[in-house]
Design an enzyme around this catalytic site. Structure first.
Site, short mmCIF file in Angstrom:
data_model
loop_
_atom_site.label_atom_id
_atom_site.label_comp_id
_atom_site.label_asym_id
_atom_site.label_seq_id
_atom_site.Cartn_x
_atom_site.Cartn_y
_atom_site.Cartn_z
N GLU A 28 0.85 -1.20 0.00
CA GLU A 28 0.00 0.00 0.00
C GLU A 28 0.89 1.24 0.00
OE1 GLU A 28 -2.76 -0.08 3.22
OE2 GLU A 28 -3.66 -1.99 2.62
N GLU A 88 9.09 -8.36 -3.48
CA GLU A 88 8.98 -9.58 -2.67
C GLU A 88 9.98 -9.57 -1.51
OE1 GLU A 88 8.38 -13.38 -4.43
OE2 GLU A 88 7.58 -12.53 -6.27
N GLY A 89 10.09 -8.43 -0.87
CA GLY A 89 11.03 -8.26 0.23
C GLY A 89 12.30 -7.63 -0.29
#
Length: 632
Positions: free
Chosen positions: A195, A439-440
């Protein structure tokens, strides 16, 4: 000696629970630590089989690294062979990566062809319409995709590696029966976590889902950004805050919950495709939820379990990134080698020059390590391992950084040709840049590796602290630790040894890794004693500890793979041994340096200088263009 050892442990972390609470502020070292807090007691009782976790205690745990995994049956190998060639042929003859990049789109015939190949449902069981691949088979197929087109690879991965992976992992039988046939037959999936106020900090999710009074449904409101497949997906895994009553205090607290959300529920819309540096053909868009009505049976993994579900999904899929980027490195290196062996300068081909030879050698090693990580981790997962989360994080960090380096140096070897669009490598470089972020982020994953390992090492410290409170009942533990430290202090201890598990030609390299593990455990103990719970704020140190863990784990992985090749007399054995020896030698030197830095006062002062320089620049709003020797 007893009093000295006792004092050393008592001056460690004063309150281990507080220490764990602080680690929970970081995701990866944040949300992941929060989830693992509940599991840590059980983990510490059973003793994890994770190689990386154990090096934080200076111990070698070889169960998951030796022998190198061979988890495929002959039937599975035969099935995989039948899949690899058609996929490779499809990407060579049907898909056009240049056109995809130019148009920021993927032709419908390509998408349809991929659906027909089963590329969108590789790990879905056959009963639901998928190929039923295990992790090793999936990794090999992803490697083929990564060799040809990372943009298409992102569309495929966003769909199955994370998009509907939660349904595969924790879905109820009813959820699987309802949704897996759909995501295997033309309906795209997406993973919606990020977000505007929540990137790596998953705890900052603002989207909210309110449960109806009769408990039959939830009403979801909020938005997500940068969602891969966000503009084309029909089925989403969405994470939102749900108000829940705390069973202990009776307070109402928000807890993240995962939901399966269909576009067809109504109220779900998306923005236009984002304009990106790379992976242009993959759809990335904002997604909006306006009073979306979600049936209660679409809660995924249990109410309030969203963190755990998200971590499970991400941890489970990270090895695939190593597979894809292994393929990318193969493609980049091939172009560089073709050029180096034909380009004549100063009377000889440029591959005869030492500078180019070093580049090519390192390309080969980085690809070998990356590919080995993928097969090691996927093999462990296929064998039923549950202790692979740090290893998976390392594979993502290592693969994304190595692929960038290999691509960059390929361009360097190609020279001016590499900079030209028609050669195709500049597109790959643009595509690669995102892999260190999504993804991190690699920065957060390094903290995840360091803090999770320190948490495991700290639990051992806590155990010894308790032992000193009742020494009569714990003499064996106390004297055992005292003896260990006494021998270390006078130089009589020997490093952890696993030379018997490697090929004789790699015994010396195994000794280097054993020494690194011993040094690692001593360094962790030293920084815990020095900083206590404050270690979580020492990111300069944590990053060095993470890098040392990466170098140590990658070394043992290549030792295992090269030993397998030598023991089986494979045609590549001599070459693999050379790469393993070279890698271990370099990695051991880096590890020794990073561990020295982590506990050195001299470098602590250097870190303070870095911090102050950064503060000065930030207070100035950036680097002042007027700060020149001319004064303006």
């Amino acid at each position: 000696m007893m009093s000295t050892v006792s004092k050393a442990f008592v001056t460690g972390p004063k309150n281990y629970n507080k220490f764990i609470n602080i680690t929970s502020r970081y995701y990866g070292a944040q949300a992941a630590a929060k989830v693992q807090k509940k599991e840590s007691k059980e983990t510490n009782k059973k003793e994890t089989k994770s190689f990386v976790m154990n090096i934080f205690r200076g111990q070698v745990q070889t169960d998951q690294v030796f022998p190198f995994p061979s988890p495929l049956s002959q039937d599975q190998l035969d099935t995989l062979k039948m899949l690899v060639d058609p996929v490779d042929k499809f990407f060579t003859e049907v898909n056009d990566p240049v056109k995809n990049d130019d148009t920021s789109d993927i032709e419908e015939k390509v998408k349809q062809g991929l659906w027909e190949l089963g590329a969108f449902s590789m790990q879905v069981p056959e009963e639901f319409g998928g190929l039923n691949c295990n992790n090793t088979q999936y990794g090999r197929l992803v490697e083929v995709v990564g060799k040809h087109d990372l943009g298409v690879g992102i569309m495929l991965g966003s769909h199955q590696s994370i998009g509907f992976k939660g349904i595969l992992l924790v879905g109820t039988p009813e959820q699987k029966a309802k949704y897996l046939p759909r995501v295997s037959n033309g309906e795209y999936a997406a993973f919606a976590l990020t977000e505007p106020s929540c990137g790596s900090d998953a705890g900052a999710v603002k989207s909210r889902a309110i449960k109806s009074a009769d408990g039959t449904h939830y009403i979801l409101n909020g938005s997500k950004i940068w969602i891969s497949n966000g503009g084309i997906a029909d089925i989403f895994t969405v994470f939102a805050q749900v108000p829940m009553k705390d069973p202990e205090t009776g307070e109402i607290k928000d807890k993240v919950t995962a939901f399966i959300v269909e576009r067809g529920f109504g109220g779900l819309t998306n923005g236009p495709p984002e304009r990106k540096m790379g992976i242009k053909c993959s759809n990335t868009a904002e997604v909006y939820f306006d009073n979306v009505k979600i049936p209660a049976e679409n809660v995924l993994g249990g109410e309030g379990q969203g963190f755990k579900v998200a971590m499970n999904i991400l941890n489970n899929g990270r090895f695939g990134m190593a597979g894809a980027l292994s393929g990318t490195m193969i493609a980049c290196a091939k172009k560089a080698v073709e050029h180096a062996t034909t380009r004549v300068q100063f009377g000889k081909t440029i591959n005869e020059f030492g500078g180019v030879q070093e580049k090519i050698a390192r390309m080969a090693m980085l690809q070998y390590v990356t590919q080995s990580l993928m097969y090691m981790i996927s093999g462990n997962m296929d064998s039923g391992s549950q202790d692979y989360h740090l290893e998976a994080a390392i594979s993502k960090v290592f693969a994304s950084e190595s692929a960038w380096w290999v691509c960059d140096e390929s361009i360097q070897i190609l020279g001016g040709m590499g900079f030209m669009k028609d050669t195709g490598v500049e597109r790959v470089m643009r595509d690669l840049r995102i892999f260190r972020i999504f993804e991190g982020t690699n920065d957060i994953l390094r903290l995840f590796v360091a803090l999770t390992g320190i948490q495991y090492a700290g639990s051992h410290l806590k155990e010894l602290q308790k032992a000193f409170k009742n020494p009569a009942a714990n003499l064996g533990l106390i004297f055992g630790e005292a003896a260990k430290r006494a021998t270390k202090a006078v130089g009589l201890s020997t490093p952890p040894n696993f030379s018997h598990l490697v090929h004789p030609n790699l015994a010396e390299s195994a000794g280097l890794v054993g020494k690194s593990v011993e040094n690692y455990g001593q360094t962790i103990e030293a920084v815990l004693i020095k900083y206590g719970k404050g270690i979580v704020e020492e990111q300069f140190i944590l990053n060095r500890l993470a890098q040392a863990a990466i170098d140590t784990y990658t070394s043992v992985v290549v030792l295992s793979r090269a030993s397998r090749a030598a023991n089986l007399n494979l045609p590549t054995a001599e070459h693999e041994i050379l790469m393993a020896q070279a890698w271990c030698q370099e990695a051991a030197s880096r590890t020794a340096y990073n561990l020295k830095v982590a506990k050195s006062e001299k470098y602590t002062d250097l870190f303070k200088k870095y911090k102050k320089i950064s503060q000065n620049v930030c207070e100035n709003g950036g680097i002042n263009p007027a700060d020149t020797p001319l004064g303006f």
